[in-house]
Design a protein around this motif. Structure first.
Motif, PDB file in Angstrom:
ATOM      1  N   ALA A 191       0.811  -1.222   0.000  1.00 46.70           N
ATOM      2  CA  ALA A 191       0.000   0.000   0.000  1.00 46.70           C
ATOM      3  C   ALA A 191       0.842   1.269   0.000  1.00 46.70           C
ATOM      4  CB  ALA A 191      -0.932   0.007   1.206  1.00 46.70           C
ATOM      5  N   SER A 192       2.161   1.126   0.057  1.00 50.35           N
ATOM      6  CA  SER A 192       3.033   2.299   0.160  1.00 50.35           C
ATOM      7  C   SER A 192       4.162   2.282  -0.852  1.00 50.35           C
ATOM      8  CB  SER A 192       3.604   2.380   1.575  1.00 50.35           C
ATOM      9  OG  SER A 192       2.560   2.490   2.512  1.00 50.35           O
ATOM     10  N   ASN A 193       3.930   1.716  -2.009  1.00 48.53           N
ATOM     11  CA  ASN A 193       4.964   1.657  -3.046  1.00 48.53           C
ATOM     12  C   ASN A 193       5.474   3.039  -3.428  1.00 48.53           C
ATOM     13  OD1 ASN A 193       4.992  -1.130  -3.240  1.00 48.53           O
ATOM     14  ND2 ASN A 193       3.400  -1.174  -4.784  1.00 48.53           N
ATOM     15  N   HIS A 194       4.630   4.050  -3.312  1.00 46.02           N
ATOM     16  CA  HIS A 194       5.042   5.410  -3.666  1.00 46.02           C
ATOM     17  C   HIS A 194       6.140   5.941  -2.746  1.00 46.02           C
ATOM     18  CE1 HIS A 194       1.994   5.856  -0.559  1.00 46.02           C
ATOM     19  NE2 HIS A 194       2.445   7.081  -0.335  1.00 46.02           N
ATOM     20  N   LEU A 195       6.269   5.386  -1.535  1.00 44.40           N
ATOM     21  CA  LEU A 195       7.312   5.830  -0.602  1.00 44.40           C
ATOM     22  C   LEU A 195       8.642   5.126  -0.858  1.00 44.40           C
ATOM     23  CD1 LEU A 195       5.315   5.958   2.743  1.00 44.40           C
ATOM     24  CD2 LEU A 195       5.918   7.861   1.234  1.00 44.40           C
ATOM     25  N   LEU A 196       8.613   4.010  -1.533  1.00 47.46           N
ATOM     26  CA  LEU A 196       9.819   3.202  -1.746  1.00 47.46           C
ATOM     27  C   LEU A 196      10.267   3.260  -3.200  1.00 47.46           C
ATOM     28  CD1 LEU A 196       8.757   0.183   0.462  1.00 47.46           C
ATOM     29  CD2 LEU A 196      10.499   1.883   1.006  1.00 47.46           C
ATOM     30  N   GLN A 197      10.403   4.453  -3.721  1.00 49.89           N
ATOM     31  CA  GLN A 197      10.803   4.636  -5.116  1.00 49.89           C
ATOM     32  C   GLN A 197      12.319   4.626  -5.302  1.00 49.89           C
ATOM     33  OE1 GLN A 197       8.658   4.710  -7.834  1.00 49.89           O
ATOM     34  NE2 GLN A 197       7.335   3.953  -6.213  1.00 49.89           N
ATOM     35  N   THR A 198      13.077   4.773  -4.214  1.00 53.67           N
ATOM     36  CA  THR A 198      14.539   4.687  -4.285  1.00 53.67           C
ATOM     37  C   THR A 198      15.016   3.619  -3.316  1.00 53.67           C
ATOM     38  OG1 THR A 198      14.832   6.420  -2.625  1.00 53.67           O
ATOM     39  CG2 THR A 198      14.789   7.123  -4.919  1.00 53.67           C
ATOM     40  N   ASP A 199      16.218   3.112  -3.535  1.00 51.53           N
ATOM     41  CA  ASP A 199      16.769   2.047  -2.697  1.00 51.53           C
ATOM     42  C   ASP A 199      16.931   2.499  -1.257  1.00 51.53           C
ATOM     43  OD1 ASP A 199      16.877   0.489  -4.947  1.00 51.53           O
ATOM     44  OD2 ASP A 199      19.019   0.754  -5.268  1.00 51.53           O
ATOM     45  N   ILE A 200      16.909   1.507  -0.357  1.00 55.57           N
ATOM     46  CA  ILE A 200      17.109   1.759   1.069  1.00 55.57           C
ATOM     47  C   ILE A 200      18.610   1.692   1.366  1.00 55.57           C
ATOM     48  CG2 ILE A 200      16.661   0.885   3.401  1.00 55.57           C
ATOM     49  CD1 ILE A 200      14.217   2.158   1.979  1.00 55.57           C
ATOM     50  N   ALA A 201      19.124   2.717   2.042  1.00 50.60           N
ATOM     51  CA  ALA A 201      20.551   2.793   2.343  1.00 50.60           C
ATOM     52  C   ALA A 201      20.872   2.332   3.765  1.00 50.60           C
ATOM     53  CB  ALA A 201      21.052   4.218   2.145  1.00 50.60           C
ATOM     54  N   LYS A 202      20.033   2.701   4.726  1.00 51.32           N
ATOM     55  CA  LYS A 202      20.271   2.383   6.143  1.00 51.32           C
ATOM     56  C   LYS A 202      18.966   1.943   6.778  1.00 51.32           C
ATOM     57  CE  LYS A 202      24.353   4.668   6.325  1.00 51.32           C
ATOM     58  NZ  LYS A 202      25.592   4.247   6.834  1.00 51.32           N
ATOM     59  N   ARG A 203      19.079   1.176   7.875  1.00 51.91           N
ATOM     60  CA  ARG A 203      17.880   0.808   8.615  1.00 51.91           C
ATOM     61  C   ARG A 203      18.207   0.600  10.085  1.00 51.91           C
ATOM     62  NH1 ARG A 203      17.535  -4.253  10.600  1.00 51.91           N
ATOM     63  NH2 ARG A 203      18.717  -5.884   9.593  1.00 51.91           N
ATOM     64  N   ALA A 204      17.185   0.771  10.919  1.00 45.72           N
ATOM     65  CA  ALA A 204      17.272   0.464  12.346  1.00 45.72           C
ATOM     66  C   ALA A 204      15.925  -0.088  12.759  1.00 45.72           C
ATOM     67  CB  ALA A 204      17.620   1.711  13.148  1.00 45.72           C
ATOM     68  N   TYR A 205      15.930  -1.154  13.548  1.00 42.89           N
ATOM     69  CA  TYR A 205      14.706  -1.861  13.911  1.00 42.89           C
ATOM     70  C   TYR A 205      14.487  -1.783  15.414  1.00 42.89           C
ATOM     71  CZ  TYR A 205      11.698  -5.886  14.867  1.00 42.89           C
ATOM     72  OH  TYR A 205      10.707  -6.704  15.312  1.00 42.89           O
ATOM     73  N   VAL A 206      13.231  -1.528  15.808  1.00 44.04           N
ATOM     74  CA  VAL A 206      12.864  -1.485  17.229  1.00 44.04           C
ATOM     75  C   VAL A 206      11.702  -2.439  17.441  1.00 44.04           C
ATOM     76  CG1 VAL A 206      11.987  -0.073  19.113  1.00 44.04           C
ATOM     77  CG2 VAL A 206      13.507   0.942  17.424  1.00 44.04           C
ATOM     78  N   SER A 207      11.882  -3.409  18.327  1.00 45.88           N
ATOM     79  CA  SER A 207      10.795  -4.318  18.672  1.00 45.88           C
ATOM     80  C   SER A 207      10.297  -3.944  20.056  1.00 45.88           C
ATOM     81  CB  SER A 207      11.289  -5.766  18.677  1.00 45.88           C
ATOM     82  OG  SER A 207      10.243  -6.627  19.058  1.00 45.88           O
ATOM     83  N   ARG A 208       9.083  -3.428  20.085  1.00 46.47           N
ATOM     84  CA  ARG A 208       8.522  -2.985  21.355  1.00 46.47           C
ATOM     85  C   ARG A 208       7.013  -3.169  21.282  1.00 46.47           C
ATOM     86  NH1 ARG A 208      10.401   0.922  25.168  1.00 46.47           N
ATOM     87  NH2 ARG A 208      12.144   1.226  23.781  1.00 46.47           N
TER      88      ARG A 208
END
Length: 120
Positions: free
Chosen positions: A49-66
């Protein structure tokens, strides 16, 4: 078996009983899990539902499980900060962006002991 490959960076991570990773193009977030009822693996597109936000590659990420909401923060190659929030038990999926003058270059999650809030 799956025909979906993962991107080299950023790597996948465990989300509950699932593996979550960016597809080879880096523009789809995939949840890969085993379904005992059908005795097979399933793959879900968490970014459908959010393909419009992912038009360029992802460079960095951080994950929070809470509890109650898992969050994934990413920076795209064009310097946009994206937030993916997921509560599988409640069937909630959401994407949002953080805007700033200029570009985001890097990110880190700082968690306060005894607090429900995080600093990005």
């Amino acid at each position: 078996m799956s025909s979906i490959g993962s991107a080299k960076t950023p790597g996948g991570f465990v989300l509950g009983e699932s593996i979550v990773f960016f597809q080879g193009t880096g523009r789809k977030l995939i949840e890969y899990l085993y379904n005992f009822d059908s005795d097979s693996f399933q793959q879900l597109n968490l970014s459908a539902a959010s393909n419009h936000l992912l038009q360029t590659d992802i460079a960095k990420r951080a994950y929070v499980s809470r509890s109650p909401m898992d969050r994934l923060y990413t920076i795209s190659e064009n310097g946009v900060l994206l937030n993916f929030s997921y509560s599988k038990g409640d069937s909630l999926i959401g994407w949002s962006t953080y805007n700033t003058d200029g570009e985001y270059k890097d990110l880190a999650i700082i968690t306060k002991t005894g607090s429900d809030s995080d600093t990005i």
